[in-house]
Design a protein around this motif. Structure first.
Motif, PDB file in Angstrom:
ATOM      1  N   SER A  93     -42.970  58.934 -46.483  1.00  0.00           N
ATOM      2  CA  SER A  93     -43.471  57.905 -47.404  1.00  0.00           C
ATOM      3  C   SER A  93     -42.493  56.748 -47.594  1.00  0.00           C
ATOM      4  CB  SER A  93     -43.825  58.528 -48.754  1.00  0.00           C
ATOM      5  OG  SER A  93     -42.670  59.061 -49.366  1.00  0.00           O
ATOM      6  N   HIS A  94     -41.229  56.933 -47.210  1.00  0.00           N
ATOM      7  CA  HIS A  94     -40.228  55.859 -47.319  1.00  0.00           C
ATOM      8  C   HIS A  94     -40.230  54.933 -46.093  1.00  0.00           C
ATOM      9  CE1 HIS A  94     -38.210  58.970 -44.981  1.00  0.00           C
ATOM     10  NE2 HIS A  94     -37.390  58.029 -44.543  1.00  0.00           N
ATOM     11  N   TRP A  95     -41.046  55.230 -45.088  1.00  0.00           N
ATOM     12  CA  TRP A  95     -41.123  54.386 -43.899  1.00  0.00           C
ATOM     13  C   TRP A  95     -41.709  53.020 -44.268  1.00  0.00           C
ATOM     14  CZ3 TRP A  95     -43.270  57.830 -39.348  1.00  0.00           C
ATOM     15  CH2 TRP A  95     -42.336  58.818 -39.050  1.00  0.00           C
ATOM     16  N   PRO A  96     -41.464  52.005 -43.441  1.00  0.00           N
ATOM     17  CA  PRO A  96     -41.991  50.662 -43.719  1.00  0.00           C
ATOM     18  C   PRO A  96     -43.508  50.673 -43.891  1.00  0.00           C
ATOM     19  CG  PRO A  96     -40.453  50.605 -41.892  1.00  0.00           C
ATOM     20  CD  PRO A  96     -40.698  52.056 -42.201  1.00  0.00           C
ATOM     21  N   LYS A  97     -43.976  49.763 -44.691  1.00  0.00           N
ATOM     22  CA  LYS A  97     -45.412  49.667 -44.985  1.00  0.00           C
ATOM     23  C   LYS A  97     -46.139  48.680 -44.067  1.00  0.00           C
ATOM     24  CE  LYS A  97     -44.914  52.460 -48.444  1.00  0.00           C
ATOM     25  NZ  LYS A  97     -44.485  53.744 -47.939  1.00  0.00           N
ATOM     26  N   SER A  98     -45.399  48.045 -43.148  1.00  0.00           N
ATOM     27  CA  SER A  98     -46.048  47.108 -42.233  1.00  0.00           C
ATOM     28  C   SER A  98     -45.274  47.023 -40.918  1.00  0.00           C
ATOM     29  CB  SER A  98     -46.139  45.709 -42.852  1.00  0.00           C
ATOM     30  OG  SER A  98     -44.854  45.122 -42.924  1.00  0.00           O
ATOM     31  N   TYR A  99     -45.968  46.527 -39.935  1.00  0.00           N
ATOM     32  CA  TYR A  99     -45.393  46.276 -38.613  1.00  0.00           C
ATOM     33  C   TYR A  99     -44.185  45.335 -38.732  1.00  0.00           C
ATOM     34  CZ  TYR A  99     -45.299  44.050 -33.963  1.00  0.00           C
ATOM     35  OH  TYR A  99     -44.917  43.535 -32.754  1.00  0.00           O
ATOM     36  N   GLU A 100     -44.331  44.313 -39.566  1.00  0.00           N
ATOM     37  CA  GLU A 100     -43.269  43.319 -39.708  1.00  0.00           C
ATOM     38  C   GLU A 100     -41.995  43.933 -40.290  1.00  0.00           C
ATOM     39  OE1 GLU A 100     -47.091  41.278 -39.335  1.00  0.00           O
ATOM     40  OE2 GLU A 100     -46.439  42.881 -40.662  1.00  0.00           O
ATOM     41  N   GLU A 101     -42.128  44.848 -41.235  1.00  0.00           N
ATOM     42  CA  GLU A 101     -40.967  45.499 -41.839  1.00  0.00           C
ATOM     43  C   GLU A 101     -40.312  46.505 -40.898  1.00  0.00           C
ATOM     44  OE1 GLU A 101     -42.113  47.354 -45.505  1.00  0.00           O
ATOM     45  OE2 GLU A 101     -42.975  45.520 -46.300  1.00  0.00           O
ATOM     46  N   SER A 102     -41.047  47.040 -39.953  1.00  0.00           N
ATOM     47  CA  SER A 102     -40.536  48.082 -39.056  1.00  0.00           C
ATOM     48  C   SER A 102     -39.342  47.637 -38.226  1.00  0.00           C
ATOM     49  CB  SER A 102     -41.646  48.570 -38.112  1.00  0.00           C
ATOM     50  OG  SER A 102     -42.571  49.336 -38.820  1.00  0.00           O
ATOM     51  N   GLY A 103     -39.286  46.363 -37.884  1.00  0.00           N
ATOM     52  CA  GLY A 103     -38.190  45.857 -37.064  1.00  0.00           C
ATOM     53  C   GLY A 103     -36.835  45.938 -37.745  1.00  0.00           C
ATOM     54  N   ARG A 104     -36.831  45.951 -39.061  1.00  0.00           N
ATOM     55  CA  ARG A 104     -35.576  46.009 -39.815  1.00  0.00           C
ATOM     56  C   ARG A 104     -35.232  47.421 -40.281  1.00  0.00           C
ATOM     57  NH1 ARG A 104     -38.495  41.691 -41.663  1.00  0.00           N
ATOM     58  NH2 ARG A 104     -39.152  42.781 -43.553  1.00  0.00           N
ATOM     59  N   PHE A 105     -36.086  48.379 -39.985  1.00  0.00           N
ATOM     60  CA  PHE A 105     -35.902  49.754 -40.459  1.00  0.00           C
ATOM     61  C   PHE A 105     -35.010  50.533 -39.499  1.00  0.00           C
ATOM     62  CE2 PHE A 105     -37.427  54.171 -41.073  1.00  0.00           C
ATOM     63  CZ  PHE A 105     -37.180  54.293 -42.429  1.00  0.00           C
ATOM     64  N   ASP A 106     -34.179  51.419 -40.020  1.00  0.00           N
ATOM     65  CA  ASP A 106     -33.286  52.243 -39.198  1.00  0.00           C
ATOM     66  C   ASP A 106     -34.042  53.469 -38.680  1.00  0.00           C
ATOM     67  OD1 ASP A 106     -31.209  53.542 -37.969  1.00  0.00           O
ATOM     68  OD2 ASP A 106     -30.133  54.012 -39.824  1.00  0.00           O
ATOM     69  N   TRP A 107     -34.823  53.273 -37.633  1.00  0.00           N
ATOM     70  CA  TRP A 107     -35.622  54.356 -37.073  1.00  0.00           C
ATOM     71  C   TRP A 107     -34.759  55.469 -36.493  1.00  0.00           C
ATOM     72  CZ3 TRP A 107     -40.353  55.090 -38.441  1.00  0.00           C
ATOM     73  CH2 TRP A 107     -41.136  54.007 -38.834  1.00  0.00           C
ATOM     74  N   GLU A 108     -33.600  55.133 -35.954  1.00  0.00           N
ATOM     75  CA  GLU A 108     -32.725  56.162 -35.363  1.00  0.00           C
ATOM     76  C   GLU A 108     -32.310  57.211 -36.383  1.00  0.00           C
ATOM     77  OE1 GLU A 108     -29.523  54.834 -32.899  1.00  0.00           O
ATOM     78  OE2 GLU A 108     -30.764  53.262 -32.016  1.00  0.00           O
ATOM     79  N   ALA A 109     -32.237  56.827 -37.634  1.00  0.00           N
ATOM     80  CA  ALA A 109     -31.863  57.764 -38.687  1.00  0.00           C
ATOM     81  C   ALA A 109     -32.990  58.761 -38.997  1.00  0.00           C
ATOM     82  CB  ALA A 109     -31.465  57.016 -39.964  1.00  0.00           C
TER      83      ALA A 109
END
Length: 157
Positions: A137-153
């Protein structure tokens, strides 16, 4: 069950430039796509098209905060019965004459086969209040926000 016949319509180029290059016979099908900002690309995950990956139904803890086991239909994993992926991407340009759709980014390997293109339309594709499990539920809420999210973590692979 009946056999399904799927033929690729083009391929993804993911190098210095990112684009979809269609088979010339499909170039006219791009007419009107230039008016959209995003396109959904259905593509074949070539590297997962093998018997082992096609027989994986449950993954062991792919996400650090996720459950110990999770079914592939609850994942975007390449290991699945049919290695079909879907990516929503920004359109940089559409060139009907050359059968090319320029993209800013796609999470596909160079040379991946494209199965279909569909315009992203908010009236059909956007869900205002989607529900997700608590562990993501803490994942980004949009495609645009996903680019700044630390997915590797998030991943254990």
């Amino acid at each position: 069950m009946n056999k399904i016949n799927i033929s690729p319509i083009g391929k993804i180029v993911n190098g210095n430039e990112v684009k979809v290059i269609l088979d010339p016979k499909y170039a006219k099908a791009l007419k009107g796509l230039e008016g959209y900002s995003h396109v959904q690309i259905l593509w074949w995950m070539n590297g997962s098209d093998n018997q082992r990956d096609r027989n994986v139904l449950v993954e062991k803890k792919p996400y650090k905060n996720g459950p110990d086991e999770i079914g592939v239909f609850a994942l975007r994993s390449p290991e699945r019965p049919n290695p079909i992926a879907v990516s929503n991407v920004n359109i940089a340009y559409v060139d009907e004459e050359s059968g090319t759709v320029g993209l800013y980014y796609i999470d596909a390997f160079d040379g991946s086969q494209v199965l279909d293109l569909k315009p992203y339309t908010p009236s059909i594709d956007r869900i205002e209040n989607p529900m997700t499990p608590d562990w993501c539920s803490h994942w980004p809420k949009s495609y645009e926000e996903s680019g700044r999210f630390d997915w590797e973590a998030e991943f254990n692979f």
